[in-house]
Design a protein around this motif. Structure first.
Motif, PDB file in Angstrom:
ATOM      1  N   PHE A  40      -7.098   7.473  14.909  1.00 55.42           N
ATOM      2  CA  PHE A  40      -7.663   8.812  14.731  1.00 55.42           C
ATOM      3  C   PHE A  40      -7.924   9.490  16.074  1.00 55.42           C
ATOM      4  O   PHE A  40      -7.716  10.690  16.224  1.00 55.42           O
ATOM      5  N   GLU A  41      -8.390   8.720  17.059  1.00 52.01           N
ATOM      6  CA  GLU A  41      -8.601   9.302  18.394  1.00 52.01           C
ATOM      7  C   GLU A  41      -7.282   9.744  19.006  1.00 52.01           C
ATOM      8  O   GLU A  41      -7.208  10.789  19.659  1.00 52.01           O
ATOM      9  N   ALA A  42      -6.231   8.966  18.799  1.00 51.24           N
ATOM     10  CA  ALA A  42      -4.912   9.352  19.298  1.00 51.24           C
ATOM     11  C   ALA A  42      -4.431  10.621  18.591  1.00 51.24           C
ATOM     12  O   ALA A  42      -3.873  11.523  19.234  1.00 51.24           O
ATOM     13  N   ALA A  43      -4.673  10.719  17.279  1.00 49.10           N
ATOM     14  CA  ALA A  43      -4.288  11.921  16.535  1.00 49.10           C
ATOM     15  C   ALA A  43      -5.059  13.136  17.029  1.00 49.10           C
ATOM     16  O   ALA A  43      -4.497  14.232  17.137  1.00 49.10           O
ATOM     17  N   LEU A  44      -6.313  12.936  17.355  1.00 46.19           N
ATOM     18  CA  LEU A  44      -7.127  14.039  17.873  1.00 46.19           C
ATOM     19  C   LEU A  44      -6.635  14.476  19.247  1.00 46.19           C
ATOM     20  O   LEU A  44      -6.680  15.662  19.575  1.00 46.19           O
ATOM     21  N   THR A  45      -6.132  13.546  20.029  1.00 49.00           N
ATOM     22  CA  THR A  45      -5.571  13.882  21.337  1.00 49.00           C
ATOM     23  C   THR A  45      -4.268  14.669  21.178  1.00 49.00           C
ATOM     24  O   THR A  45      -4.036  15.631  21.897  1.00 49.00           O
ATOM     25  N   VAL A  46      -3.458  14.265  20.215  1.00 53.31           N
ATOM     26  CA  VAL A  46      -2.183  14.946  19.981  1.00 53.31           C
ATOM     27  C   VAL A  46      -2.404  16.347  19.425  1.00 53.31           C
ATOM     28  O   VAL A  46      -1.744  17.298  19.835  1.00 53.31           O
ATOM     29  N   ASP A  47      -3.336  16.484  18.488  1.00 49.41           N
ATOM     30  CA  ASP A  47      -3.601  17.778  17.847  1.00 49.41           C
ATOM     31  C   ASP A  47      -5.104  18.013  17.785  1.00 49.41           C
ATOM     32  O   ASP A  47      -5.746  17.774  16.755  1.00 49.41           O
TER      33      ASP A  47
END
Length: 168
Positions: A55-62
């Motif tokens: 989820f943190e990676a997804a938040l970084t991407v978008d």
């Protein structure tokens, strides 16, 4: 003057179209959607740390996709990090102050921390926004009625009284 009615109708149509377009949540980027799905699968499997990482990676991407914050908060709560979850819920509420899921989730995390009065404020806000019948209101009311979970003491937390010996 002959174009005034047509211009008024066109401007009204554009205003309605623009307001409808702004109300909908945009879809996440394809890479963020893949990471969110990976995080949800990890959370369902009970691997909260892997879910938080995804989820943190997804938040970084978008970073503009607010539902990622809600999923990140759910994973933090599942990992016992209620304070961190409250921070994510509040960030979501900063972006969308009337987000029912964020209000309810923050209230449930507050209950888990033992802050029942603050959770009742969230319940009152939900009741004023969506009434008693919405799922988020019922979930928060149930969490408040249940109350905070009992804390489990570990052997390290219960230390025997130390014996003080006075030397001469």
């Amino acid at each position: 003057m002959r174009f005034a009615p047509a211009a008024a109708a066109l401007s009204l149509a554009l205003a309605i179209t623009a307001s409808v377009g702004q109300g909908a949540e945009p879809a996440p980027s394809p890479r963020a959607a893949m990471l969110i799905a990976e995080g949800e699968a990890a959370l369902d499997a009970g691997d909260t740390q892997k879910a938080i990482d995804a989820f943190e990676a997804a938040l970084t991407v978008d970073p503009a996709y607010t539902p990622t914050l809600l999923r990140l908060a759910e994973a933090a709560r599942a990992d016992g990090l209620q304070g961190k979850a409250i921070g994510f819920y509040r960030e979501a509420l900063t972006r969308d102050p009337d987000n029912f899921a964020a209000i309810s989730g923050e209230g449930a995390a507050l209950v888990e921390k033992g802050a029942l009065e603050r959770a009742r404020l969230n319940l009152a806000k939900l009741e004023s926004l969506c009434g008693d019948g919405c799922d988020e209101t019922r979930a928060l009311a149930t969490a408040i009625a249940t109350g905070p979970a009992e804390r489990v003491l570990t052997a390290e937390a219960v230390m025997p009284d130390a014996e003080v010996v006075q030397s001469n």
